[in-house]
Design an enzyme around this catalytic site. Sequence first.
Site, PDB file in Angstrom:
ATOM      1  N   ARG A  85      -1.852  -5.908  -8.397  1.00 36.62           N
ATOM      2  CA  ARG A  85      -0.787  -6.797  -8.083  1.00 36.62           C
ATOM      3  C   ARG A  85      -0.738  -8.191  -9.407  1.00 36.62           C
ATOM      4  O   ARG A  85       0.317  -8.453  -9.787  1.00 36.62           O
ATOM      5  CB  ARG A  85      -0.970  -7.541  -7.043  1.00 36.62           C
ATOM      6  CG  ARG A  85      -0.764  -6.820  -6.014  1.00 36.62           C
ATOM      7  CD  ARG A  85      -1.128  -7.395  -4.334  1.00 36.62           C
ATOM      8  NE  ARG A  85      -2.533  -7.996  -4.635  1.00 36.62           N
ATOM      9  CZ  ARG A  85      -3.211  -8.259  -3.449  1.00 36.62           C
ATOM     10  NH1 ARG A  85      -2.834  -8.015  -2.314  1.00 36.62           N
ATOM     11  NH2 ARG A  85      -4.889  -8.448  -3.809  1.00 36.62           N
TER      12      ARG A  85
ATOM     13  N   LYS B 250     -15.815  -6.936   4.294  1.00 41.63           N
ATOM     14  CA  LYS B 250     -14.967  -7.931   5.224  1.00 41.63           C
ATOM     15  C   LYS B 250     -14.969  -7.669   6.612  1.00 41.63           C
ATOM     16  O   LYS B 250     -15.294  -6.764   6.970  1.00 41.63           O
ATOM     17  CB  LYS B 250     -13.555  -7.534   4.424  1.00 41.63           C
ATOM     18  CG  LYS B 250     -13.270  -7.371   3.302  1.00 41.63           C
ATOM     19  CD  LYS B 250     -11.711  -6.895   2.953  1.00 41.63           C
ATOM     20  CE  LYS B 250     -11.352  -6.820   1.206  1.00 41.63           C
ATOM     21  NZ  LYS B 250     -10.136  -6.196   1.190  1.00 41.63           N
TER      22      LYS B 250
ATOM     23  N   HIS C 102       0.857  -1.155   0.114  1.00 41.53           N
ATOM     24  CA  HIS C 102      -0.056   0.107   0.032  1.00 41.53           C
ATOM     25  C   HIS C 102       0.952   1.404   0.007  1.00 41.53           C
ATOM     26  O   HIS C 102       0.653   2.229  -0.784  1.00 41.53           O
ATOM     27  CB  HIS C 102      -0.795   0.201   1.224  1.00 41.53           C
ATOM     28  CG  HIS C 102      -1.882  -1.160   1.330  1.00 41.53           C
ATOM     29  ND1 HIS C 102      -1.943  -1.827   2.321  1.00 41.53           N
ATOM     30  CD2 HIS C 102      -2.743  -1.485   0.339  1.00 41.53           C
ATOM     31  CE1 HIS C 102      -3.052  -2.594   2.225  1.00 41.53           C
ATOM     32  NE2 HIS C 102      -3.410  -2.599   1.287  1.00 41.53           N
TER      33      HIS C 102
ATOM     34  N   SER D 268      -2.975  -7.647   2.769  1.00 40.41           N
ATOM     35  CA  SER D 268      -3.093  -7.840   4.027  1.00 40.41           C
ATOM     36  C   SER D 268      -3.881  -9.218   4.624  1.00 40.41           C
ATOM     37  O   SER D 268      -3.405  -9.633   5.874  1.00 40.41           O
ATOM     38  CB  SER D 268      -4.294  -6.657   4.578  1.00 40.41           C
ATOM     39  OG  SER D 268      -3.983  -5.421   4.267  1.00 40.41           O
TER      40      SER D 268
END
Length: 167
Positions: A95, A43, A19, A133
């Site tokens: 990514r 989430k 990040h 994460s």
Amino acid sequence: MVQRIGIYAGTFDPIHNGHISIITRSLPLLDKLIVGVANDSGKKTLFSLEERVQLTHDFFQTMPYKEQILVEPFDGLLAEYAQKRGAIAIVRGLRAISDFDYEFQMALMNRKLSPSIQTIFLMADFSLMYVSSTNLKTVASLGGDISDLTPPNVWQALCKKYQKTHE
């Protein structure tokens, strides 16, 4: 003078070096970057919204470019939040191909909701492409050392959450 404001939004549960790379690499493109910490992303988070905002804010307060970054919580649609904050751009990191498919759909929806706000995609650094994460929390919960992938304050917070003593 009109400021070029960007929004980089996410759950940041917790923020990590991937990040931070996207954030620092977006700064030359913008006058100000708002790091929007999402309240409700669907989430289940390890850290509370307040903890996620504080961890992110505390890290950036140690950086020389801290005046260019504002960390704040937000709730609701990203496009509406960006519009309310006067943003010209939404910054997103990629990514892998799977990220692109999801992010492309989100960018198109955000453009429909707020046509004047552009989405800027930045590729993850090659050395951080595997970092998320979710996988950092998994490794930390099992006692693995991921201290080189997070800011020191985040590593300490992960150790405390998992009641581990890491050096």
